[in-house]
Structure formats: C-alpha cells, structure tokens
Design a protein around this motif. Structure first.
Motif, mmCIF file in Angstrom:
data_model
loop_
_atom_site.group_PDB
_atom_site.id
_atom_site.type_symbol
_atom_site.label_atom_id
_atom_site.label_comp_id
_atom_site.label_asym_id
_atom_site.label_seq_id
_atom_site.Cartn_x
_atom_site.Cartn_y
_atom_site.Cartn_z
ATOM 1 N N GLN A 1 -1.374 3.327 -2.520
ATOM 2 C CA GLN A 1 -1.638 4.704 -2.101
ATOM 3 C C GLN A 1 -1.170 5.718 -3.147
ATOM 4 O O GLN A 1 -1.943 6.621 -3.497
ATOM 5 N N ARG B 1 -0.377 5.934 8.250
ATOM 6 C CA ARG B 1 0.760 5.003 8.234
ATOM 7 C C ARG B 1 0.682 4.025 9.402
ATOM 8 O O ARG B 1 0.908 2.823 9.226
ATOM 9 N N THR C 1 -2.396 12.566 2.369
ATOM 10 C CA THR C 1 -3.641 12.483 3.139
ATOM 11 C C THR C 1 -3.633 13.541 4.237
ATOM 12 O O THR C 1 -2.578 14.063 4.587
ATOM 13 N N SER D 1 -2.039 1.502 8.717
ATOM 14 C CA SER D 1 -1.588 0.504 7.726
ATOM 15 C C SER D 1 -0.647 -0.501 8.379
ATOM 16 O O SER D 1 -0.760 -1.713 8.151
ATOM 17 N N PRO E 1 0.812 -1.219 0.000
ATOM 18 C CA PRO E 1 0.000 0.000 0.000
ATOM 19 C C PRO E 1 0.847 1.272 0.000
ATOM 20 O O PRO E 1 0.497 2.243 -0.669
ATOM 21 N N ALA F 1 0.942 7.408 2.129
ATOM 22 C CA ALA F 1 -0.168 8.288 2.522
ATOM 23 C C ALA F 1 0.259 9.736 2.743
ATOM 24 O O ALA F 1 -0.394 10.471 3.479
ATOM 25 N N ALA G 1 -3.080 9.082 -2.947
ATOM 26 C CA ALA G 1 -2.779 9.398 -1.551
ATOM 27 C C ALA G 1 -1.294 9.680 -1.323
ATOM 28 O O ALA G 1 -0.910 10.066 -0.219
#
Length: 162
Positions: free
Chosen positions: A117, A136, A129, A139, A112, A126, A122
């Motif tokens: 992401q 994070r 975000t 995840s 991801p 991320a 994202a």
C-alpha cells in the motif's frame, strides 16, 4: 522435496481460497476483489528503479502487468505457506491445526499494510485512501480468509502429498 511440494500445494490452495472469497464477496456484498493488475504494475516498474508511486493507477501500464500481478500474488501465498511449514514443521503437516494457520494469515496483513500500500501510493495501512478504516478491515478479513485457506489446504496436502 516434500517441504517444497507442501508449501506449493498449501500456498496455492490458500491463495485460491482467498480468491474464491473475493468472488463471493463481490457477488454477495458488492465489494470488488483486489486488482492484481495494479500489483503487477507496481512490480513492473521496479526494474526501472521505481519502487514508490503517488498513485499506482496513474503510473504508466507495463506490459504483462495482469500476469505479473497474479503470478506475484500466488508466489507470495506460497512463500507465506513455506514460512508456516518451516516454523511449525512436520508436526503441523501431519496434523494441521487452525491456530498457526490463522496466526500466519493475520500476520501476513503486514505485507500490504507496510509494503504494498505505501509503495502503490495508498499510504501505510491504506492511510491515504478515501476510507482507510474500511480498507484495513477488508485487508484483515482477506488475510484471515487466507489463514482459513492455509488450514484447509494443510488438510488437503496431508492426503495429497504426505
């Protein structure tokens, strides 16, 4: 054939543990689980040549995106389990240990962070975000739970498959 059956059972089991955690954390902590419909939307745009989006939520929906996303989610878990089984071999299947399972779970967070992401808009890990640190950590926790699921499913497979 045993290798494939083990990967299927362990991967699907570990992914189900991760999903159960998603339900529990929503109930206990008020944190919504991942929306795999968005994963399906991202994948659904790939045959049309679109691999990166500024914001996947603003991309046009694709037919069957929920089914595509959930299927991809479970197939990914099975693929990660196949990697664990291939790397650790029969010895781990006979006597599953938590170390390799947790390491696999933690390492899988790279998917991801570095693929999904960024592809969905994202950013890497991320970064685009509103609260990247929180994203994070979530995840990482989810993938650690996946690692625990690999371990638990490894024990289940030991009795069901082997």
């Amino acid at each position: 054939m045993s290798y494939l059956i083990n990967a299927l059972v362990i991967g699907a089991g570990a992914t189900a543990v991760m999903d159960a955690w998603g339900i529990a954390r929503k109930t206990l902590l008020g944190i919504a689980p991942p929306d795999y419909r968005m994963l399906g939307r991202w994948i659904g745009h790939m045959p049309r040549g679109r691999f990166r989006h500024d914001a996947i939520t603003k991309a046009p929906p694709v037919r069957g995106e929920r089914w595509i996303g959930w299927t991809a989610h479970y197939l990914t878990g099975i693929a990660f389990a196949a990697g664990l089984v291939a790397f650790c071999g029969d010895a781990w299947l006979r006597d599953p240990s938590i170390g390799p399972a947790m390491l696999t779970g933690i390492v899988t967070v790279a998917a991801p962070f570095l693929l999904m992401q960024p592809g969905m808009g994202a950013g890497i890990a991320a970064s685009r975000t509103p609260r990247p640190g929180t994203a994070r950590i979530q995840s990482l926790i989810n993938h650690a739970v996946f690692g625990l699921g690999l371990y638990a499913a490894g024990w289940a497979a030991r009795f069901l498959v082997n």
